[in-house]
Each structure stands twice: as C-alpha cells, then as structure tokens.
Design a protein around this motif. Structure first.
Motif, mmCIF file in Angstrom:
data_model
loop_
_atom_site.group_PDB
_atom_site.id
_atom_site.type_symbol
_atom_site.label_atom_id
_atom_site.label_comp_id
_atom_site.label_asym_id
_atom_site.label_seq_id
_atom_site.Cartn_x
_atom_site.Cartn_y
_atom_site.Cartn_z
ATOM 1 N N GLY A 51 0.811 -1.209 0.000
ATOM 2 C CA GLY A 51 0.000 0.000 0.000
ATOM 3 C C GLY A 51 0.843 1.255 0.000
ATOM 4 O O GLY A 51 0.554 2.219 -0.715
ATOM 5 N N ALA A 52 1.911 1.236 0.789
ATOM 6 C CA ALA A 52 2.780 2.414 0.851
ATOM 7 C C ALA A 52 3.467 2.665 -0.484
ATOM 8 O O ALA A 52 3.611 3.814 -0.925
ATOM 9 C CB ALA A 52 3.820 2.230 1.956
ATOM 10 N N GLN A 53 3.889 1.603 -1.151
ATOM 11 C CA GLN A 53 4.541 1.766 -2.455
ATOM 12 C C GLN A 53 3.564 2.291 -3.500
ATOM 13 O O GLN A 53 3.908 3.175 -4.293
ATOM 14 C CB GLN A 53 5.127 0.427 -2.903
ATOM 15 N N LEU A 54 2.340 1.760 -3.516
ATOM 16 C CA LEU A 54 1.346 2.249 -4.468
ATOM 17 C C LEU A 54 1.014 3.707 -4.187
ATOM 18 O O LEU A 54 0.943 4.533 -5.110
ATOM 19 C CB LEU A 54 0.084 1.394 -4.407
ATOM 20 N N ALA A 55 0.835 4.058 -2.912
ATOM 21 C CA ALA A 55 0.510 5.440 -2.558
ATOM 22 C C ALA A 55 1.611 6.395 -2.993
ATOM 23 O O ALA A 55 1.335 7.521 -3.445
ATOM 24 C CB ALA A 55 0.267 5.545 -1.059
ATOM 25 N N GLY A 127 -5.145 -8.892 -1.459
ATOM 26 C CA GLY A 127 -5.428 -9.646 -2.679
ATOM 27 C C GLY A 127 -5.432 -8.763 -3.906
ATOM 28 O O GLY A 127 -4.914 -9.147 -4.968
ATOM 29 N N PHE A 128 -6.001 -7.560 -3.783
ATOM 30 C CA PHE A 128 -5.996 -6.629 -4.914
ATOM 31 C C PHE A 128 -4.559 -6.269 -5.307
ATOM 32 O O PHE A 128 -4.215 -6.227 -6.493
ATOM 33 C CB PHE A 128 -6.762 -5.351 -4.569
ATOM 34 N N HIS A 129 -3.735 -5.998 -4.312
ATOM 35 C CA HIS A 129 -2.335 -5.678 -4.613
ATOM 36 C C HIS A 129 -1.665 -6.827 -5.367
ATOM 37 O O HIS A 129 -0.877 -6.602 -6.288
ATOM 38 C CB HIS A 129 -1.569 -5.392 -3.319
ATOM 39 N N SER A 130 -1.995 -8.068 -4.989
ATOM 40 C CA SER A 130 -1.351 -9.214 -5.634
ATOM 41 C C SER A 130 -1.711 -9.319 -7.108
ATOM 42 O O SER A 130 -0.986 -9.945 -7.888
ATOM 43 C CB SER A 130 -1.741 -10.511 -4.911
#
Length: 651
Positions: A51-55, A127-130
């Motif tokens: 999450g931190a990387q996507l943000a 799961g979404f991140h995966s």
C-alpha cells in the motif's frame, strides 16, 4: 454488468437489451468465426506493490492530457482497475433479499461490497495488490445512499468494526481503506434500486425509477462526501444505459432520454461541487428490440464521432465502454428464445475483425487532436475462469486482452470478489474468491486458465512518466438549448435573453462555426491569456473599426485586443458574439474566411479529421489564429446564419 443468467431472463420476458450502430459490423458480419488458438504461454505474475509503495507512486487528483490520464504531477496514471461490486445490489427481484437463491450467483451482498462477511478488508486489499491493479471501480445504487437500515451483523462477520453501520457507512469505510492503501477509487452509479443489473430491471437509464434531478442531487451528495479525499478520483455517471420496455435512450435528441445532454449536465454539476474529479461517460449500451428485421444495436461510443461532450473543466472527461464475448455489436447475448438474432457476437470475430470493431465502437476516441479526443476506459470486461470449458470465450479473452495491451488501454476487469463453496467459486468470473473461513482462491492459483492472459495484460509495456500537454479542441452544441461551459459566464446573468447561447471553457477560445446548425468549435491551441472577466457582448457593428471586411454583410466584431469565446443564435441566425479581453495586445490585421459555399477548414491542425457539424458547412480559423468577427446576411434567403469568419493571428 450484463451476464448470461439475468440477460436471458430479461430478453425472454420482453425482448430488449444489446449492440452497435447499424452497419458498423456489416463489413465483418459474414466473416469466419474465431477459433481457439494455441495454448497461451504463461506470463510472469505481476509484481505486488505494498500500500505504501502504491501510494507513493502517484499523487491525486487525476486529469487528462489527450488520450491519457495523468496524476497531479503530469505523470501517466494508467487505470489498471477492477470492479469491487456488491454495493449496487445483487438481489434478483423476487423472494427474500437475503436468500442466497434469490441473489446473483448465490452471493447476497446486503448492498455492500462483496466479501465483508468472509475476509477482513485489509486481506481483501492485499489480494488486490497481488493482482497488480492500482484502482477500483466501486459501484453503488441510489437506493444504497438512502438506506438507513443497519446491515445485518452476518453481512460484516469478518469486519466487526462495521457492525451497526448502514450500507453507505460501510461504503465509506471501504473507500477510506482503499484510498488509505494507495488505490484510486472511481465511484460508479450502477443502478437506481438494489436489484442486480442489467436487463429490464427498472435500472435502464439514469432517470429510471427516479427523476433526473434526484439522480443529479445524489451525485452531488456523493462527490461532496468524498471531496477532501483526493484519491477518490472519478465519477462514473451511470452503468450500461439501455432500452426499457418501451423506450430507447438517445444521443443528442434534446428530450428526457438524451444521454448526451443528461451526462453533460450532471458532469458539470459534479465539477462545480468538486472540480478535481474525472467525469466518466459510458456510451449507449443498447437500443431497439433484438429481433431479426427490427432496428437494434449497441452504439457504445460511436455517436461521439459527431457529438462529443465538453465540460467546464475540459481536462476531466473520460469515455468508457464494456465488452463481453457472448454479446456483440448488434447481438443481445441471448442464446435461445426471444432475443436471438443472426448478428455476430464478439467471440465470432477473428482477432483482426475484433480489433477493428473495438476501434469502431470505442478506441477511435483516443485519436489525437480531435473534438472527441479523450482517454477510453474499458470499465468492464471479463470471462468465466476456473472450471469453464468455453473455447470460444477463451479465444476471445486472449484476443481482447491483446487488444487492450497493444493499445495501452485503461481497463477494469469484472468482477474482483466472489465466494467459494466446497473449493469451487460460485461466480467463476471473479478474480478472487473467499470461502466462509476467509480462505482466498486467486486467478493466480493453479487451475485458472485466465492467468496467462491477465498477466499478459497487467504486465504489458505502457507509457509512463511525464505526458506532454497537448492542445484541445471541444465542440459547442446549441442544437436544443444553451451550451455554456464557461464557469465565468455561468456565474453571470443571462447575456442574451431568449437566444440560445454557447460559451467555451474558460481556458479556450472560439475557433470555428457551423453554418445553419448553430454548432461551434473551441480550442486552447496557442490560447492568449485572458485579462479578467469583463467580457463584451457584441450585437452590432460598432467595433468594425479597421475597414469593411465583408461588404454588404452584417458583421459582429470583437473590440480590439479581445477574442471570441462564445456566441448566441435565434433559430440558427447569429444574435451576438461574446468576446474576452486579452492580457496582451493582439494583431488587428487578418483575413476573411468564407464558408457559405462549402467547408473552409485548415488542411492540417485541430479536429480536421473529425466532423463536429455533419451535413453543414463549417468555417474554422487556423490553430494560430483567433476569431475576431462573424459575418452573416438576411439577403438571398440566407436567414442570418454565419457565412464568414474574421481570422486574425495570435501574434
């Protein structure tokens, strides 16, 4: 979302639902069907970001540059999305709303995103991140907004913090969790009621079961609710607009079923409430009765070729379209009984034919430098996965994901979340499924044939980094009513009472007019900076000061150092010219551009490959010129329509 089970029931009951403008597929309709191709090579699974990387990878809000969506820093943000459905409702319309047998796929959602009873939100988001996605299309119904009944505890068993919440409050929590984990969220008004979409279910249009005004008010309520959250990035206005039992939607007729006008109005109201949001407009999903010999089809975005939308924030428009194998440009998807026609399905086309049809129905919008140019988001597509043996659908999915990948197209797969029972998914279209104990089954787990195609799509090469700003061209459509997309002019009193008025967005100027049809063309190409908001409304020849440039004709001419940004008509006759002050001096020499006997448009430049006033002559100044005046006459039965433009250089 249109799926076989409901679609067949709706068509058998009344006959109506799915296709493209007649003739679009005529060239390909008789072509041979696609056959299952060779086994697909396995593509590498996507790299899962935290999450931190996507943000950290993007900054809201989002906007558009040409065919691309960009973030607040001007970097490409490709919408690699999935649909987390459920809040729009899964009830099939009869029996108890909480009875699994009366809900699509046996998965009652209680008007909340699916899976909250099975897995904690954080695990679902992992799961979404995966899957490699960065954004979520989050459907909702108008009924959900107004439902004050707390959801049953059983519906949020895996998320006890939501006990006692209404569906809207649960939606709030999901939005907060998604955006807090770096995802972009696009709100999608899917249905009016909590009944599963999309057949003859009372949800066919934005004003089915409710007034247009209520629909607009609900949208303004929703966007204000999340306005402080800049990772809520878009408003997807309505899902799969289609025929009801008796009436078709249309694009540009000016009546209560005019989707073009309704979406235009709603989009501008939303932008007045929150100017940071993308406005996403899906085309007409179906018109007519699907019987051989009767007109019917799935126009999608084809009407946009000649009638596009212009918003008060011209860098906020995204168009969208849906594609499924078993439907077609003029095929409803029915396989038996009433509604079956001889029209080809998308899965019947060869890969080359499919690519042509997808371009004709949707991807043509990404052509640069036209009045319709915008990003296209294929906001629904999918196929049955684990356990399916449908070779034609599998071949279509391979071809279609290749089209998306090769065109660098923004997309959202349908659906993300479902349930498993006894090790098998209840909805094998889902990419992630959860059993009653929260154990996840993923498209990436062995046994799902779609994994190779999904991974091909999600890891395909794509444009990244800075996207250069490009000039825009946008049309004004005064066919039936005012078309004022200037925030400045919307805040001022009526500047020509009784006339139909058009005004360009505040960042653009007028560059062309149609003869006898009252349409216009705006651009920001080389646009001069405006100086304040003291616009001049010209109704006579008092500013014709550098000689008579159209002898014997009536002339409306802007004062020196101002440029045309709008106009008004009575009937189709010129009534006034609206002129904005320039921050810097403008040249006062120029040229006459006559279009009374034919089109007179630049041989190259903005929107010259598209027709914004079909069937009428058009005059258009060059990209490096501004409109300083309009000439017209009442002689020779001309009726006061524009005959010539005074074009002057910008510098």
């Amino acid at each position: 979302m249109t799926r076989r089970r409901l679609l067949h029931r709706a068509i058998a009951a009344t006959a109506a639902v799915a296709a493209l403008l007649l003739g679009t597929v005529a060239q390909a309709a008789g072509a041979g069907a696609a056959t299952a191709g060779p086994a697909r090579a396995a593509a590498a699974a996507p790299v899962a970001l935290t999450g931190a990387q996507l943000a950290a990878s993007w900054t809201g809000p989002l906007s558009t540059r040409g065919r691309y969506v960009v973030d607040a820093n001007g970097n490409r943000f490709k919408l690699q999305s999935g649909n987390w459905e459920g809040a729009q409702g899964t009830w099939l319309g009869s029996g108890a709303v909480d009875d699994p047998a009366q809900n699509e796929h046996g998965e009652p959602s209680s008007s909340m995103p699916l899976g909250l009873d099975r897995a904690p939100i954080a695990e679902i988001l992992a799961g979404f991140h995966s899957l490699g996605i960065n954004s979520i299309r989050l459907p909702f119904s108008n009924a959900m907004i107004h439902d004050t009944t707390p959801a049953p505890d059983s519906a949020v068993a895996a998320n006890p913090q939501l006990r006692g919440d209404t569906p809207l409050q649960a939606y709030d929590a999901v939005v907060a969790a998604l955006t807090g984990d770096g995802f972009a969220v696009i709100l999608n008004n899917h249905t009016t009621t909590a009944r599963w979409c999309c057949g003859l279910d009372g949800n066919e249009r934005w004003n089915s079961g409710q007034s247009t005004q209520q629909w607009e008010a609900d949208w303004v309520f929703m966007v204000k609710r999340y306005a402080a959250n800049k990772r809520v990035v878009g408003a997807d206005l309505r899902n799969e607009v289609r025929r009801d039992i008796t009436d078709d939607p249309n694009w540009g007729w000016g009546d209560s079923h005019d989707e073009n006008a309704a979406f235009e109005e709603a989009g501008n109201l939303i932008l007045q409430a929150d100017p940071d949001l993308l406005i996403i407009m899906e085309g007409i999903n179906w018109y007519g009765i699907p019987l051989n010999g009767l007109p019917h089809g799935r126009p999608m975005l084809t009407p946009v070729q000649n009638l596009s939308n212009t918003l008060i924030e011209s860098n906020k428009l995204v168009y969208s379209a849906h594609f499924y194998a078993y439907t077609g440009p003029a095929n409803s998807g029915a396989t038996s009984g009433l509604g079956v026609t001889n029209d080809p399905r998308y899965e019947d086309f060869t890969p080359a034919q499919l690519a042509q049809v997808v371009s004709q129905e949707a991807l043509f919008v990404t052509q640069s430098g036209q009045h319709f140019t915008a990003p296209v988001w294929v906001s629904e597509f999918g196929a049955a996965g684990r356990g399916s043996t449908d070779a034609k659908e599998q071949a279509w999915f391979d071809s279609f994901t290749t089209i998306l990948a090769s065109n660098d197209t923004d997309f959202a797969v349908w659906p993300l979340v479902g349930w498993t029972q006894n090790g098998a998914p209840l909805d094998n279209w889902s990419l992630l499924s959860y059993d009653a104990n929260g154990v996840q089954q993923s498209i990436e787990d062995p046994g799902d044939w779609r994994a190779a195609d999904w991974n091909k799509l999600i890891t395909a090469p794509a444009l990244t980094g800075q996207v250069p700003a490009t000039p825009r061209w946008n049309m004004l459509n005064l066919d039936h009513a005012d078309y004022i997309v200037s925030s400045t002019m919307l805040a001022l009193p009526d500047w020509d009472s009784g006339a139909r008025k058009g005004a360009c967005p505040d960042t653009e100027r007028l560059t062309g007019l149609g003869r006898s049809d009252s349409r216009g063309l705006c651009t920001d190409s080389g646009a001069p900076q405006k100086s304040g908001s003291a616009y001049t409304v010209v109704t006579d020849e008092r500013y014709v000061t550098e000689g008579d440039w159209a002898y014997g004709y009536n002339k409306l001419q802007c004062p020196d150092n101002t440029f045309a940004v709008g106009y008004s008509v009575r009937g189709n006759a010129m009534s006034s010219l609206l002129c904005a002050p320039s921050a810097a001096p403008l040249p006062t020499t120029g040229r006459d551009l006559w279009f009374d006997h034919g089109d007179n448009r630049p041989s190259s430049g903005g929107s010259t490959a598209s027709d914004w006033a079909p069937g009428y002559y058009k005059g258009q100044c060059a990209d490096n010129e501004y409109v300083a005046g309009v000439a017209y006459t009442w002689n020779w039965n001309d009726g006061g329509v524009p005959d010539a433009l005074l074009c002057r250089p910008l510098s």
